[in-house]
Design a protein around this motif. Structure first.
Motif, PDB file in Angstrom:
ATOM      1  N   LEU A  40       0.820  -1.276  -0.049  1.00  0.00           N
ATOM      2  CA  LEU A  40       0.012   0.073  -0.017  1.00  0.00           C
ATOM      3  C   LEU A  40       0.941   1.330  -0.136  1.00  0.00           C
ATOM      4  N   ASP A  41       2.018   1.098  -0.322  1.00  0.00           N
ATOM      5  CA  ASP A  41       2.708   2.465  -0.543  1.00  0.00           C
ATOM      6  C   ASP A  41       3.281   3.203   0.533  1.00  0.00           C
ATOM      7  N   GLY A  42       3.183   2.225   1.728  1.00  0.00           N
ATOM      8  CA  GLY A  42       3.251   3.219   3.235  1.00  0.00           C
ATOM      9  C   GLY A  42       1.916   3.094   3.953  1.00  0.00           C
ATOM     10  N   GLY A  43       0.947   2.770   3.356  1.00  0.00           N
ATOM     11  CA  GLY A  43      -0.170   2.727   3.959  1.00  0.00           C
ATOM     12  C   GLY A  43      -0.961   4.098   4.150  1.00  0.00           C
ATOM     13  N   GLY A  44      -2.238   3.978   4.331  1.00  0.00           N
ATOM     14  CA  GLY A  44      -3.302   5.135   4.461  1.00  0.00           C
ATOM     15  C   GLY A  44      -2.879   6.582   4.602  1.00  0.00           C
ATOM     16  N   THR A  45      -1.969   6.720   5.543  1.00  0.00           N
ATOM     17  CA  THR A  45      -1.612   8.206   5.985  1.00  0.00           C
ATOM     18  C   THR A  45      -0.461   8.560   5.420  1.00  0.00           C
ATOM     19  N   ARG A  46       0.065   7.446   4.589  1.00  0.00           N
ATOM     20  CA  ARG A  46       1.639   8.116   4.001  1.00  0.00           C
ATOM     21  C   ARG A  46       1.660   7.866   2.539  1.00  0.00           C
ATOM     22  N   SER A  47       0.703   7.131   1.745  1.00  0.00           N
ATOM     23  CA  SER A  47       0.693   6.963   0.444  1.00  0.00           C
ATOM     24  C   SER A  47      -0.035   8.208  -0.351  1.00  0.00           C
ATOM     25  N   LEU A  48       0.430   8.062  -1.506  1.00  0.00           N
ATOM     26  CA  LEU A  48      -0.198   9.128  -2.582  1.00  0.00           C
ATOM     27  C   LEU A  48      -0.944   8.515  -3.568  1.00  0.00           C
ATOM     28  N   ARG A  49      -1.242   7.393  -3.412  1.00  0.00           N
ATOM     29  CA  ARG A  49      -1.884   6.287  -4.295  1.00  0.00           C
ATOM     30  C   ARG A  49      -3.501   6.760  -4.051  1.00  0.00           C
ATOM     31  N   ILE A  50      -4.239   6.951  -5.383  1.00  0.00           N
ATOM     32  CA  ILE A  50      -5.668   7.047  -5.157  1.00  0.00           C
ATOM     33  C   ILE A  50      -6.399   6.206  -4.467  1.00  0.00           C
ATOM     34  N   ASP A  51      -5.993   4.930  -4.173  1.00  0.00           N
ATOM     35  CA  ASP A  51      -6.611   3.756  -3.356  1.00  0.00           C
ATOM     36  C   ASP A  51      -5.548   3.459  -2.232  1.00  0.00           C
ATOM     37  N   SER A  52      -5.203   4.353  -1.212  1.00  0.00           N
ATOM     38  CA  SER A  52      -4.232   4.033  -0.276  1.00  0.00           C
ATOM     39  C   SER A  52      -4.503   3.044   0.637  1.00  0.00           C
ATOM     40  N   LEU A  53      -5.813   2.699   0.733  1.00  0.00           N
ATOM     41  CA  LEU A  53      -6.151   1.453   1.514  1.00  0.00           C
ATOM     42  C   LEU A  53      -6.326   0.269   1.114  1.00  0.00           C
ATOM     43  N   GLY A  54      -6.359   0.240  -0.218  1.00  0.00           N
ATOM     44  CA  GLY A  54      -6.269  -0.959  -0.844  1.00  0.00           C
ATOM     45  C   GLY A  54      -7.770  -1.558  -1.008  1.00  0.00           C
ATOM     46  N   LYS A  55      -8.854  -0.793  -1.020  1.00  0.00           N
ATOM     47  CA  LYS A  55     -10.142  -1.448  -1.142  1.00  0.00           C
ATOM     48  C   LYS A  55     -10.567  -2.015  -2.488  1.00  0.00           C
ATOM     49  N   SER A  56      -9.841  -1.340  -3.717  1.00  0.00           N
ATOM     50  CA  SER A  56     -10.102  -1.791  -4.882  1.00  0.00           C
ATOM     51  C   SER A  56      -9.212  -2.912  -5.034  1.00  0.00           C
ATOM     52  N   LEU A  57      -8.219  -3.549  -4.499  1.00  0.00           N
ATOM     53  CA  LEU A  57      -7.529  -4.858  -4.672  1.00  0.00           C
ATOM     54  C   LEU A  57      -8.247  -5.896  -5.073  1.00  0.00           C
ATOM     55  N   ALA A  58      -9.378  -6.106  -4.626  1.00  0.00           N
ATOM     56  CA  ALA A  58      -9.928  -7.537  -4.690  1.00  0.00           C
ATOM     57  C   ALA A  58     -10.788  -7.638  -5.887  1.00  0.00           C
ATOM     58  N   GLY A  59     -11.230  -6.161  -6.403  1.00  0.00           N
ATOM     59  CA  GLY A  59     -11.511  -6.047  -7.698  1.00  0.00           C
ATOM     60  C   GLY A  59     -10.455  -6.283  -8.758  1.00  0.00           C
ATOM     61  N   ALA A  60      -9.452  -5.762  -8.625  1.00  0.00           N
ATOM     62  CA  ALA A  60      -8.344  -5.866  -9.577  1.00  0.00           C
ATOM     63  C   ALA A  60      -7.815  -7.506  -9.702  1.00  0.00           C
ATOM     64  N   LEU A  61      -7.957  -8.139  -8.629  1.00  0.00           N
ATOM     65  CA  LEU A  61      -7.521  -9.405  -8.795  1.00  0.00           C
ATOM     66  C   LEU A  61      -8.436 -10.342  -9.407  1.00  0.00           C
ATOM     67  N   LEU A  62      -9.819 -10.087  -9.150  1.00  0.00           N
ATOM     68  CA  LEU A  62     -11.100 -10.560  -9.813  1.00  0.00           C
ATOM     69  C   LEU A  62     -11.048 -10.480 -11.292  1.00  0.00           C
ATOM     70  N   TYR A  63     -10.289  -9.579 -11.628  1.00  0.00           N
ATOM     71  CA  TYR A  63     -10.312  -9.053 -13.198  1.00  0.00           C
ATOM     72  C   TYR A  63      -9.279 -10.037 -13.873  1.00  0.00           C
ATOM     73  N   MET A  64      -8.536 -10.805 -13.053  1.00  0.00           N
ATOM     74  CA  MET A  64      -7.538 -11.723 -13.648  1.00  0.00           C
ATOM     75  C   MET A  64      -8.020 -12.323 -14.750  1.00  0.00           C
ATOM     76  N   GLU A  65      -7.491 -12.597 -15.909  1.00  0.00           N
ATOM     77  CA  GLU A  65      -7.846 -13.518 -16.954  1.00  0.00           C
ATOM     78  C   GLU A  65      -7.691 -15.001 -16.273  1.00  0.00           C
ATOM     79  N   TRP A  66      -8.966 -15.800 -16.904  1.00  0.00           N
ATOM     80  CA  TRP A  66      -8.662 -17.091 -16.293  1.00  0.00           C
ATOM     81  C   TRP A  66      -9.094 -17.973 -17.557  1.00  0.00           C
ATOM     82  N   GLU A  67      -8.407 -18.960 -17.652  1.00  0.00           N
ATOM     83  CA  GLU A  67      -8.253 -19.794 -18.995  1.00  0.00           C
ATOM     84  C   GLU A  67      -9.106 -21.090 -18.372  1.00  0.00           C
ATOM     85  N   SER A  68      -9.985 -21.576 -19.036  1.00  0.00           N
ATOM     86  CA  SER A  68     -10.664 -22.756 -18.442  1.00  0.00           C
ATOM     87  C   SER A  68     -10.537 -24.036 -19.363  1.00  0.00           C
TER      88      SER A  68
END
Length: 103
Positions: free
Chosen positions: A75-103
């Motif tokens: 999280l680039d240092g965490g919520g109080t230090r990060s300059l990322r738009i999502d400094s708390l990582g709340k969108s990480l699940a969505g980013a992982l779920l978007y992973m391509e999956w071959e069946s």
């Protein structure tokens, strides 16, 4: 046929300091078997690339057909230090779920 991980699972994410966690909850017992066999900690780390600088650890939760991934230095240092738009990582699940999956 290419799918996305979200075709097989739901996800939730959270944070504590510079550590994020992502839970992947299977939509069915069959989906859990496939996810458990193929969604490794190494694959999750590779999916996030440079966003996750530390190790990724996977915990299997067979009783609820879910996997929990703990991502260190994610999280680039965490919520109080990060300059990322999502400094708390709340969108990480969505980013992982978007992973391509071959069946």
């Amino acid at each position: 046929m290419t799918k996305r991980l979200y075709d097989l699972a739901y996800g939730r994410s959270g944070d504590k300091g510079n550590i994020a966690n992502i839970s992947i909850i299977a939509r069915s017992p069959e989906a859990y078997a496939e996810i458990k066999a193929r969604l490794t900690a190494e694959r999750v780390k590779a999916h996030f690339g440079d966003l996750v600088r530390g190790p990724v650890i996977r915990y299997d939760l067979d009783n609820i057909e879910a996997l929990n991934f703990v991502l260190y230095e994610a999280l680039d240092g965490g919520g109080t230090r990060s300059l990322r738009i999502d400094s708390l990582g709340k969108s990480l699940a969505g980013a992982l779920l978007y992973m391509e999956w071959e069946s």
